[in-house]
Design a protein around this motif. Structure first.
Motif, short mmCIF file in Angstrom:
data_model
loop_
_atom_site.label_atom_id
_atom_site.label_comp_id
_atom_site.label_asym_id
_atom_site.label_seq_id
_atom_site.Cartn_x
_atom_site.Cartn_y
_atom_site.Cartn_z
N PRO A 88 4.95 8.49 4.82
CA PRO A 88 4.79 7.49 3.80
C PRO A 88 5.99 6.78 4.04
N LEU A 123 3.04 14.40 3.41
CA LEU A 123 2.64 13.49 2.83
C LEU A 123 3.74 12.47 2.14
N PHE A 124 4.68 13.40 1.98
CA PHE A 124 5.59 12.11 1.19
C PHE A 124 6.58 11.81 1.89
N LEU A 134 2.72 1.83 -3.69
CA LEU A 134 1.28 2.52 -4.58
C LEU A 134 1.25 3.88 -3.74
N TYR A 135 1.21 4.32 -2.66
CA TYR A 135 0.78 4.92 -2.85
C TYR A 135 1.75 6.44 -3.22
N LEU A 136 2.98 5.93 -2.56
CA LEU A 136 4.60 6.62 -3.14
C LEU A 136 4.10 6.79 -4.40
N PHE A 189 1.93 6.88 -6.64
CA PHE A 189 0.79 7.88 -7.10
C PHE A 189 1.10 9.04 -6.65
N TYR A 190 1.44 9.26 -5.46
CA TYR A 190 1.98 10.78 -5.36
C TYR A 190 2.78 11.19 -6.37
N SER A 191 4.79 10.77 -6.02
CA SER A 191 5.14 10.70 -6.84
C SER A 191 4.19 11.54 -8.31
N GLY A 193 1.03 -1.30 0.06
CA GLY A 193 0.18 -0.08 0.32
C GLY A 193 0.95 1.24 -0.28
N LEU A 194 1.60 1.25 0.61
CA LEU A 194 3.28 2.71 0.71
C LEU A 194 3.48 2.69 0.01
#
Lengths: 276, 475
Positions: free
Chosen positions: B76, B72-73, B23-25, B27-29, B20-21
Motif C-alpha cells: 500500500p 501488508l505495509f 487511512l489504511y496505513l 490504522f496499520y501503523s 483510503g490508502l
C-alpha cells in the motif's frame, strides 16, 4: 512569590475565567464573556512567570516531566484562545470549550510530581527546543481548530434559535474557513516537528526513524490531519463534515503528545515520565 | 493501450484511493504499535507471544511482528507513492496553467479578456467614484488591488502555485530515496575493546543489515576505540559512558577521532558512529607447550543484571591445527553490586570465570583465572588470561542517502508551507458607465483557500453601492 504560588494563581484565574465563560454563554451576557476572556488571559501572567522561574531554576524549558509538559500545553491552549479572540473578537466564545480543557490540564499538572528532571545526554541538543516548540505550536493550532469546529456544529444544531448566543459569532463559512486555516498552520507545524525529530533522532541514536510508538503515533496524527486537508481540498468537504473531522482528529494528537508516553514503553517516554 | 493507461492514471489519481490508502496505513501503523516488533527470536517478541497466546497465531501469520517491512505495509505504501506521483504530475500541469494566468494578470497592462463572475450596478454613481468605492471595499476584504485606468486587478504571486506540486513531488522523492537508499545502506553493531581496532567489514559486526549495493571499499578501513570514560562530562552535562573512537584509512592514517555520545556522533563521509552500550573485554593468549604465544584474542562480556555474577558469558572459540573449532570457552566476570544493584564497572582485580567445552559438547573444565593465570590443556598448550578492560559497542551506520532524504524533507516542508499558508487568487474588476450609473463587472478566482470569495465580495459591493445585483450569478 514562589513558582507554586504563581501556578495556583494561574489555576485560580483560569478557573474563574472558565466559570465566567460558562455563565456568560448560558445567560448570553456579552460583558461577562469579555471579562472571562480578560481574566483567562490574565492567568497567563502568573503562569508564564512560573514557567520562567522554573526554566531558570532547572536550566531547561518546559520539556520534561508531566508537570512541565502538561502545564505548558495548558498555557499554549490559553494563548490559542487569545489569538482567536484577537483575530475575531466574537471568537472569545471559544473560551467555553478551551478554558475547561486548560483548567483540566493545569489541574492535572498541579497534582503530579513536580520534582525537576535533569536533561540527560540524550536530550541535550538544540533540536529539543525546535522539536518541542513546534509540537506546542501544532497542538495550539489544532485545539483552536477543534474549538471552532465544535462551535460550528453547535450552531448548526441551534440554527432554529435566532436569539442564540452563537448567532453573534462570525458567519458559518468564516468559521469553517478559520478552522481549516488553523489546521493548515498546525499541519505545517506538525510536519516541522516530525522532520526536526527525525533529524534529531539521527544525531542522537543514528537512525532517523525507528517506528518507536511516539514516532508512529506522530505519523498517525500527521496522516489524520493530511486526510482532513485532502478531503477538503480534493473531495470538497466543507461545513459539518469538515467540522466533525476536526473534532475527531484532536484526540489523536493529544494522545500522541500526552497519552503515548504513558501507555507505551517508549524511549521517548523519558520526556514525560522521566523513566529512561 | 491508451485507454488502459488513462484508466490506470485516473485510478491512481483518485482522491478516494489516496485517502483510503492513507487511512489504511495509519490504522496499520497503529496495529504495529500494539505488537512487539522484531525477529521471532527477540526477547520482546517471545515475551509478547507468551502473553498473547490467543492472538499470536494471527499476528505471526500476518507478519505483524515486523509490521513496517511487511508486504501488508509496503505494497500500500508503494501504491500511495504511485498515486502521489500521478497526483503530483496533475498538480504540476494545473499549477503551470495558474502560474501563467497569475503572471499575465500581474503584467503591467492587463488587457486579458475575462468572463465576469458577477456584475454589480452602482446607480447614480459615476464610474470613477464607483471604482474608488470598489477598491476600498475590496481592500477591506483583504484584496489589495492595483488600479489601472478603469480596472482593478489583483493576482497572487505566481510562485505560490508551486507549493502543492513541490510538496507532492518531494513526497514521491522521499519514497524513492528511502527505497534506493536501503539498497546502499548498511547499519549494525560492533564491539571494540578499548585500545583495539577492528576492520570495518561484515565479520566485525555482531548485528548487521547491509543493502546489496553497499560499498564496503568506500568506507574507512578500520574502526577503533582509543580510550573510554564512564562519566564523560562536556558542557556541564554528564554524557555517560563515552568511547573515543578513531577511524583509519587502509594505510593507517587517522581520518577522524572524537568522543562519541548521544547527540555527538562521529561523522565521516556517509559513516555515522554512535555509542550503543559498553561491557567488558577479556584478553587471552594461547601458548604452545613451550610457552610461545600462538595467538591473542579478546572476548566481549556484557553486563547482565539478571545474572548473579552480573555478566552474561562471552564466548571464545579456539581452533585446532586444521582450523576446526576445537574448544569453546565461556568467559564471565563477577562484577560489583551495591545493595543488590549491579554496578556496571570493571572490577579492580578482574577474575575471569572460564568454562571449557569440547567440540563434542563434553565439559573440559572450569576455572577462575586472575590476571596472568593460565589454564593448561591436556596437550600441554595453555590459555593465559592477560587482562580485562572495557569494550564499546558502537552503532555504525553508513547511509549516503541521508543528505538526499533531508533535502526531500526540507522541500516537502517548503512546499506544504506555501501550499497551505499562501493563497492563490486573482481578481479583475472593470467599471463602465451606463445610463443609470456605473456597472462594475468582477471576475474572481480563488483556488485552494483564497479568503473572501465571489459571493462575499458581491454582497460587500452591493452594500457599498446600496444597490441590487443585475446578475445573480456567482463563481
Amino acid at each position: 512569590m514562589s513558582e507554586v504560588m504563581l501556578m495556583w494563581a494561574a489555576v485560580t484565574l483560569y478557573t474563574i475565567g472558565t466559570i465566567l465563560f460558562v455563565f456568560g454563554a448560558v445567560f448570553k451576557l456579552e460583558k461577562v464573556l469579555t471579562a472571562a476572556l480578560w481574566v483567562s488571559l490574565a492567568g497567563l501572567i502568573p503562569h508564564g512567570i512560573a514557567i520562567g522561574i522554573r526554566w531558570v531554576a532547572v536550566g531547561h524549558g518546559p520539556y520534561l516531566g508531566f508537570y512541565e509538559v502538561v502545564s505548558s500545553y495548558a498555557f499554549a491552549s490559553v494563548v490559542a484562545l487569545g489569538i482567536l479572540a484577537w483575530i475575531r473578537p466574537q471568537l472569545r466564545l471559544m473560551g467555553v470549550i478551551i478554558m475547561p480543557l486548560s483548567v483540566l490540564m493545569i489541574g492535572g499538572a498541579m497534582l503530579s510530581p513536580k520534582a525537576p528532571l535533569e536533561i540527560g545526554p540524550k536530550l541535550a541538543s538544540y533540536w529539543l527546543t525546535i522539536h518541542v516548540t513546534f509540537a506546542k505550536l501544532s497542538y495550539s493550532s489544532f485545539i483552536a481548530a477543534f474549538a471552532i469546529a465544535l462551535v460550528y456544529l453547535l450552531r448548526e444544531r441551534a440554527a432554529e434559535n435566532p436569539s442564540s448566543m452563537l448567532s453573534r459569532l462570525p458567519d458559518q463559512t468564516v468559521l469553517d474557513d478559520l478552522s481549516y486555516r488553523f489546521i493548515g498552520v498546525g499541519f505545517v507545524f506538525l510536519s516541522v516537528m516530525i522532520v526536526a525529530g527525525a533529524i534529531w533522532a539521527n544525531e542522537a541514536w543514528g537512525r532517523y526513524w525507528a517506528w518507536d510508538p511516539i514516532e508512529t503515533w506522530s505519523l498517525i496524527s500527521w496522516i489524520v490531519y493530511a486526510g482532513y486537508l485532502h478531503t477538503r481540498l480534493t473531495l470538497g468537504w466543507r461545513g459539518k463534515k469538515a467540522a466533525w473531522y476536526a473534532l475527531i482528529a484532536l484526540p489523536v494528537m493529544v494522545f500522541t503528545l500526552i497519552g503515548v508516553p504513558l501507555a507505551y514503553n517508549s524511549i521517548h517516554g523519558a520526556y514525560l515520565t522521566g523513566v529512561k | 493501450m491508451a485507454i488502459r493507461r488513462t484508466s490506470l492514471s485516473a485510478y491512481l489519481a483518485s482522491p478516494r484511493l489516496a485517502l483510503g490508502l492513507m487511512l489504511y496505513l495509519g490504522f496499520y501503523s497503529f496495529l504495529g504499535t500494539l505488537v512487539a516488533q522484531g525477529l521471532a527470536t527477540d526477547k520482546s517478541v517471545v515475551a509478547w507471544a507468551m502473553a498473547h497466546r490467543g492472538w499470536e497465531p494471527v499476528v505471526g501469520a500476518l507478519g505483524l511482528h515486523r509490521a513496517y517491512i511487511s508486504p501488508l505495509f509496503l505494497v500500500p505504501m508503494l501504491l500511495l507513492g504511485a498515486s502521489t506521483a500521478v497526483c503530483a504530475w496533475r498538480r504540476t500541469t494545473v499549477a503551470a496553467a495558474r502560474f501563467r494566468a497569475l503572471r499575465t494578470l500581474r503584467g503591467k497592462s492587463t488587457t486579458a479578456a475575462f468572463k465576469p463572475s458577477f456584475t454589480v450596478a452602482a446607480p447614480a454613481i459615476p464610474a470613477e467614484q464607483a471604482l474608488t468605492i470598489a477598491e476600498t471595499t475590496l481592500r477591506a476584504l483583504g484584496w489589495r488591488t492595483r488600479r489601472t485606468g478603469s480596472t482593478l486587478t489583483y493576482a497572487s504571486n505566481p510562485l505560490v502555485t508551486v507549493g502543492s506540486p513541490l510538496f507532492h513531488w518531494a513526497l514521491v522523492a522521499l519514497v524513492v530515496i528511502l527505497g534506493v537508499g536501503s539498497l546502499f545502506r548498511a547499519s549494525g553493531l560492533m564491539g571494540v575493546p578499548v585500545g583495539e581496532s577492528v576492520p570495518n567489514a561484515p565479520a566485525s559486526y555482531r548485528v548487521l543489515t547491509a543493502g546489496p549495493l553497499h560499498q564496503w571499499a568506500a568506507q574507512p578501513d578500520t574502526i577503533g576505540v582509543e580510550s573510554f570514560e564512564l562519566d564523560y562530562k562536556y558542557g556541564g552535562i554528564d554524557r555517560g559512558a563515552s568511547p573515543k573512537v578513531v577511524v583509519r584509512s587502509a594505510d593507517g592514517r587517522v581520518l577522524k577521532t572524537q568522543y562519541v555520545y548521544p547527540n555527538s556522533p562521529l561523522k565521516y563521509g556517509s559513516l555515522i558512529i554512535h555509542p550503543n552500550d559498553y561491557g567488558l573485554a577479556a584478553t587471552f593468549v594461547l601458548t604452545d607447550t613451550k610457552g610461545t604465544e600462538l595467538s591473542r584474542s579478546s572476548t566481549l562480556v556484557d553486563f547482565d543484571a539478571s545474572s548473579t555474577a552480573g555478566t552474561a558469558p562471552g564466548e571464545l572459540v579456539l581452533s585446532d591445527s586444521r582450523g576446526q573449532d576445537a574448544v569453546r570457552v565461556a568467559v564471565s566476570f563477577v562484577v560489583p553490586h551495591d545493595n543488590g544493584v549491579l554496578v556496571p564497572v570493571l572490577p579492580r582485580r578482574p577474575e575471569a570465570i572460564v568454562r571449557f567445552v569440547a567440540a563434542d559438547g563434553s565439559l573440559i573444565g572450569t576455572d577462575t583465572l586472575k590476571v596472568n593465570d593460565a589454564f593448561k590443556f591436556a596437550d600441554g598448550s595453555a590459555l593465559r588470561f592477560v587482562g580485562a578492560n572495557y569494550y564499546a559497542r558502537l552503532s555504525v551506520v553508513s547511509d549516503a542517502s541521508v543528505p538526499a532524504l533531508y533535502t526531500a524533507l526540507m522541500l516537502a516542508l517548503v512546499g506544504v508551507t506555501i501550499a497551505l499558508l499562501f493563497s492563490q487568487k486573482a481578481l479583475v474588476a472593470t467599471v463602465s458607465d451606463d445610463v443609470d450609473g456605473a456597472q462594475v463587472a468582477v471576475m474572481v478566482r480563488t483556488w485552494r483557500h483564497g479568503g473572501a470569495g465571489a459571493s462575499e465580495i458581491q454582497q460587500a459591493l452591493l452594500r457599498a453601492f446600496e444597490s441590487e445585483p443585475h446578475d445573480g450569478s456567482s463563481d
